[in-house]
Design an enzyme around this catalytic site. Structure first.
Site, PDB file in Angstrom:
ATOM      1  N   SER A 179       0.809  -1.218   0.000  1.00 55.12           N
ATOM      2  CA  SER A 179       0.000   0.000   0.000  1.00 55.12           C
ATOM      3  C   SER A 179       0.844   1.270   0.000  1.00 55.12           C
ATOM      4  CB  SER A 179      -0.936  -0.008   1.206  1.00 55.12           C
ATOM      5  OG  SER A 179      -1.822  -1.096   1.152  1.00 55.12           O
ATOM      6  N   HIS A 212       0.050   3.384   4.704  1.00 51.64           N
ATOM      7  CA  HIS A 212      -0.775   4.038   3.687  1.00 51.64           C
ATOM      8  C   HIS A 212      -0.558   5.553   3.712  1.00 51.64           C
ATOM      9  CE1 HIS A 212      -2.671   0.202   4.631  1.00 51.64           C
ATOM     10  NE2 HIS A 212      -3.406   0.270   3.529  1.00 51.64           N
TER      11      HIS A 212
END
Length: 414
Positions: free
Chosen positions: A288, A353
């Protein structure tokens, strides 16, 4: 696409036939961007350009006409595609006065894209006329794909045409494809080994792999990058793989593996380091960090150049990308605070993220918003790169000293 060189008859160059969509043009008053080409002309020293300029400026006026510049290109023996030649000539005459000054001449002949030259061109009033690349008919499947990618990623018509005329699929977009294939292969290997495809993180053997980042094993430096090959389950892998392919492959086709690899790797490293600083007891898995760096940079580029982006359904595409990112991020937050299957080791962190997003909105935007200009010539790129380097150094020292100074109670090693 076939390339042809200018033909000469009687010492003058024939006007090129616009048989390709890549005609030097700029639609609806868009600003002209200065382009460069590595196969245009051999580089020479400035004193050589000076003597050549004086030859075509016998009056010592400090200017040469664009017609003489055409003759100069022809007699210089350059092998130019006629469409690229038209772009150079149009950019040389950015003020629509039919003249080229010495500094503009040197920049063109040396393939330089200095900021002063770019500003001079952008101040010009010349507007190049021509049909839109979208209106071209009779294109093959591969040409239509390249045209689609151009409209998905580039905001200026002149850049889209230049890219369409130059792209050859050599090299192909191999980097994102190779990373995706490796991620799928590793996932399948551990899927069969753990006998689990969904929520693999709940297996006691999941973190025993040498790939994921674990706070107890943070001295093993490779884990700050290799964690991207481990995913918590097929649902995690599917969302990351979809965004990675749908956004990463077109970006690599336009900007090349080096630029996209830089953004991706910086996002991956920033993700694991951000976890080690802010969520010190949690492991990290999944790609991610790199995926969010690419997607956030692309979305920011679309927003910043909204009027110039001519891709179809751009609002719908942005909404779908944001939905996918939100679903994947929400799932990661839920998993992080869900009771771990094997306490006291927590579930993987979601902070990676956010590290990827920060890289995408800073370093990534600068890389993607300049299609042709060299990165080393951009001051903003160096500012963000230095800030990123400073963050990496601070995070490294944090990992060396902070854990012991703060007496952090880490989970046992896997």
């Amino acid at each position: 696409m076939e390339k042809s060189s200018p033909r000469m008859m009687g010492g003058t160059r024939e006007a090129p036939v616009n048989s390709s969509p890549a005609v030097a043009s700029n639609a609806e008053g868009e600003e002209i961007e200065v382009l460069e080409s590595t196969d245009v002309l051999p580089v020479a020293q400035e004193d050589q350009w000076k003597s050549l300029f004086d030859k075509y400026d016998p009056e010592n006026s400090g200017f040469i006409s664009t017609e003489r510049f055409r003759d100069l290109l022809a007699t210089h023996g350059s092998e130019l595609d006629p469409h690229k030649l038209e772009v150079l000539l149009a950019l040389a005459d950015g003020n629509a006065d039919g003249k080229i000054c010495y500094q503009d001449f040197v920049n063109l002949m040396s393939n330089k894209r200095s900021n002063s030259f770019r500003r001079a061109i952008l101040q010009g009033s010349r507007q190049l006329k021509g049909c839109s690349l979208r209106d071209e008919a009779g294109l093959g499947l591969s040409q239509r794909l390249v045209r689609h990618v151009a409209y998905e990623t580039l905001p200026r018509e002149v850049d889209r045409k230049w890219y369409f005329d130059s792209y050859t699929y050599c090299p192909p977009p191999w980097l994102i494809l190779a990373i995706t294939i490796a991620e799928v292969a590793v996932f399948m290997y551990y899927g069969f080994q753990l006998d689990r495809l969904v929520l693999q993180v709940s297996s006691p053997s999941f973190l025993k792999s040498p790939l994921p980042y674990h706070p107890q094993l943070r001295a093993q430096a490779w884990r700050y990058l290799t964690y991207i090959f481990m995913h918590t389950g097929i649902e995690h892998l599917s969302l990351n793989m979809a965004m990675q392919l749908l956004v990463g492959v077109p970006l690599e086709m336009v900007h090349g593996a080096l630029r996209i690899g830089l953004v991706y790797v910086c996002g991956v490293l920033a993700g694991s380091l951000a976890v080690s600083v802010t969520d010190m007891t949690a492991p990290v898995v999944g790609s991610s960090g790199g995926v969010y760096a690419l997607v956030s940079a692309h979305l920011a580029n679309v927003v910043m150049n909204w009027s110039g982006m001519k891709c179809q359904f751009k609002l719908f595409r942005m909404a779908m990308a944001l939905v996918c990112m939100s679903v994947e991020f929400g799932r990661a937050v839920w998993l992080r605070f869900y009771p771990p299957a094997f306490p006291p080791c927590p579930n993987p962190s979601f902070v990676a993220h956010l590290g990827g997003v920060m890289v995408g909105l800073t370093l990534g935007v600068v890389v993607l918003q300049n299609y042709e200009q060299r990165l080393q010539e951009q001051s903003l790129f160096w500012i963000f790169f230095c800030v990123y380097t400073l963050f990496v150094l601070c995070a490294v020292f944090w990992n060396i000293f902070a854990y012991s100074l703060l007496d952090v109670r880490l989970p046992p090693p896997p």
